[in-house]
Design a protein around this motif. Structure first.
Motif, PDB file in Angstrom:
ATOM      1  N   ASN A  47     -30.434 -35.942  -7.848  1.00 11.69           N
ATOM      2  CA  ASN A  47     -29.314 -34.857  -7.303  1.00 11.69           C
ATOM      3  C   ASN A  47     -28.406 -35.038  -8.728  1.00 11.69           C
ATOM      4  OD1 ASN A  47     -31.421 -34.571  -5.402  1.00 11.69           O
ATOM      5  ND2 ASN A  47     -29.923 -35.598  -4.179  1.00 11.69           N
ATOM      6  N   ASN A  48     -27.511 -34.119  -8.272  1.00 13.44           N
ATOM      7  CA  ASN A  48     -26.402 -33.571  -9.303  1.00 13.44           C
ATOM      8  C   ASN A  48     -25.275 -33.799  -8.458  1.00 13.44           C
ATOM      9  OD1 ASN A  48     -24.794 -34.018 -11.769  1.00 13.44           O
ATOM     10  ND2 ASN A  48     -25.343 -31.642 -12.853  1.00 13.44           N
ATOM     11  N   ASN A  49     -24.036 -34.072  -9.090  1.00 18.01           N
ATOM     12  CA  ASN A  49     -22.799 -33.682  -7.960  1.00 18.01           C
ATOM     13  C   ASN A  49     -21.833 -33.811  -8.999  1.00 18.01           C
ATOM     14  OD1 ASN A  49     -20.430 -34.708  -6.176  1.00 18.01           O
ATOM     15  ND2 ASN A  49     -21.508 -34.579  -5.201  1.00 18.01           N
ATOM     16  N   SER A  50     -21.069 -32.567  -8.579  1.00 18.69           N
ATOM     17  CA  SER A  50     -20.261 -31.843  -9.394  1.00 18.69           C
ATOM     18  C   SER A  50     -18.998 -31.432  -8.659  1.00 18.69           C
ATOM     19  CB  SER A  50     -19.850 -30.860 -10.639  1.00 18.69           C
ATOM     20  OG  SER A  50     -20.110 -29.744 -10.379  1.00 18.69           O
ATOM     21  N   PHE A  93     -26.873 -26.530 -15.836  1.00 19.37           N
ATOM     22  CA  PHE A  93     -26.463 -27.361 -14.601  1.00 19.37           C
ATOM     23  C   PHE A  93     -27.066 -28.730 -14.397  1.00 19.37           C
ATOM     24  CE2 PHE A  93     -26.550 -23.900 -12.137  1.00 19.37           C
ATOM     25  CZ  PHE A  93     -25.302 -23.809 -11.646  1.00 19.37           C
ATOM     26  N   GLY A  94     -27.926 -28.829 -15.829  1.00 21.91           N
ATOM     27  CA  GLY A  94     -29.403 -30.151 -15.555  1.00 21.91           C
ATOM     28  C   GLY A  94     -28.679 -31.497 -15.113  1.00 21.91           C
ATOM     29  N   GLN A  95     -29.020 -32.646 -15.312  1.00 26.30           N
ATOM     30  CA  GLN A  95     -29.417 -33.921 -14.446  1.00 26.30           C
ATOM     31  C   GLN A  95     -29.823 -34.150 -13.685  1.00 26.30           C
ATOM     32  OE1 GLN A  95     -25.546 -35.656 -15.909  1.00 26.30           O
ATOM     33  NE2 GLN A  95     -25.995 -37.337 -14.397  1.00 26.30           N
ATOM     34  N   ALA A  96     -30.564 -33.419 -12.826  1.00 24.81           N
ATOM     35  CA  ALA A  96     -31.387 -33.064 -11.941  1.00 24.81           C
ATOM     36  C   ALA A  96     -32.688 -32.367 -11.554  1.00 24.81           C
ATOM     37  CB  ALA A  96     -30.338 -32.291 -11.034  1.00 24.81           C
ATOM     38  N   ALA A  97     -33.183 -33.260 -10.470  1.00 26.42           N
ATOM     39  CA  ALA A  97     -34.719 -32.504 -10.064  1.00 26.42           C
ATOM     40  C   ALA A  97     -34.836 -32.908  -8.455  1.00 26.42           C
ATOM     41  CB  ALA A  97     -35.776 -33.823 -10.579  1.00 26.42           C
TER      42      ALA A  97
END
Length: 352
Positions: A47-50, A93-97
């Protein structure tokens, strides 16, 4: 496919522990994955978190910063709203599957506003853990939990300069219970004397029982917003988090066939500075420049020296291979990013 978790939901829905990103479980197709969260059955490590456009991932363990070792690194009262994107999100967003979480922190307004909160979970209201009770350990998994703090926001210069301040404290008493599948006294081999057998049984049985543990967390957050003119808005915020708890390398409320000697104290220090400059260049051309400086320092100590000894179906004692772990991970990050957005009718082109 996304869902917005608004300030109204964040402020009014009940939640155990007041960890803001647990609200992602309101999104269809999102379920718990141990201490993490899984989107569409994909591992919680993807996951990606910002927060405020800045990367909020812990690089080594591939989790949100603070991971499951701290109650939270941002107070629930400091989060304005956030968006949960479960699938089909933009490449930006990227950096996530799996999924993407993008949170926005609160800002002050022309009107001064503040709040105070105090939550208490008291032992007499909690049931005994049935597994521990069956093993003769009569204690609640969470003996007592307190969360308290407050926030205030307003204007330093009306319509120009705004502030927001927040403090959040947590105190959690959650003893850890050690049990064994074997019943004492244990039978000893013939070559072991009665004195040695008694000493061994006394030592091993002394490893069992409930042991004290209190987690202490303090989170402070401050933010300044400056409306330079109608086309330029600047903001900077600082988040500070300290957490420490003994016997928390293993954070479970109970452990079978193990002992306190295999555990250790846990200390986490995080510091984040995030700055944003939003520019309205023309009616359909926007630019965002953001900067982040961050430190994520996690230290795991050891309750005992080596070696690590395992007695099958009885117990394990002595320092495990993974401990001690001083200042690991010790992550220092500087991030600079820019996004230029151009809109025409129903179409938007972004470059970063």
């Amino acid at each position: 496919v996304s869902q917005e978790v608004s300030q109204n939901l964040v402020s009014n829905l009940p939640i155990v522990g007041r960890r803001w990103d647990n609200f992602v479980l309101l999104t269809p197709g999102v379920v718990s994955d141990g201490a993490l969260v899984s989107y569409r059955g994909i591992s919680g490590l993807y996951n990606n978190n910002s927060v405020d456009g800045a990367n909020n991932n812990q690089s080594f363990f591939s989790e949100a910063r603070g991971r499951s070792t701290t109650p939270y690194t941002y107070s629930l009262d400091a989060i304005q709203e956030f968006q949960v994107t479960a699938s089909n999100y933009s490449a930006e967003f990227g950096q996530a599957a799996g999924g993407v979480v993008n949170a926005v922190t609160k800002s002050g307004t022309n009107q001064t506003h503040g709040d105070l909160f105090y939550f208490l979970r008291y032992p007499s209201l909690n049931a005994l853990d049935p597994f521990n009770k069956s093993n003769g350990v009569y204690t609640q998994p969470v003996h007592q939990q307190q969360q308290f703090g407050g926030s205030v926001g307003g204007a330093i210069i009306k319509n120009k300069l705004f502030y927001f301040l927040n403090y959040d404290g947590s105190r959690k008493v959650f003893p850890i219970a050690y049990t064994s599948t074997s019943k004492y006294p244990l039978a000893c081999p013939a070559q072991v004397s009665a004195i040695q057998c008694t000493a061994a049984n006394n030592y091993l049985s002394g490893l069992l029982g409930s042991f004290a543990r209190t987690g202490v967390g303090d989170v402070a957050f401050g933010k300044l917003d400056y409306q330079l003119n109608e086309k330029n808005h600047l903001s900077v915020n600082f988040d500070w988090d300290n957490y420490h708890a003994p016997n928390s390398y293993n954070s479970s409320t109970s452990a079978n066939n193990s002992s306190l000697t295999t555990n250790g104290p846990l200390v986490t220090h995080t510091r984040f500075v995030i700055a944003n400059w939003n520019q309205t260049l023309t009616s359909n051309l926007l630019n965002n420049i953001r900067f982040q400086w961050a430190v994520d320092n996690e230290i795991a100590g050891a309750n005992s020296g080596g070696p690590s000894v395992s007695v099958t179906n009885v117990t394990t004692y002595g320092m495990p291979n993974a401990l001690p772990r001083p200042a690991f991970p010790d992550e220092h990050r500087i991030q600079v990013a820019e996004t230029l957005s151009w809109s025409k009718g129903k179409h938007t082109i972004k470059a970063g």
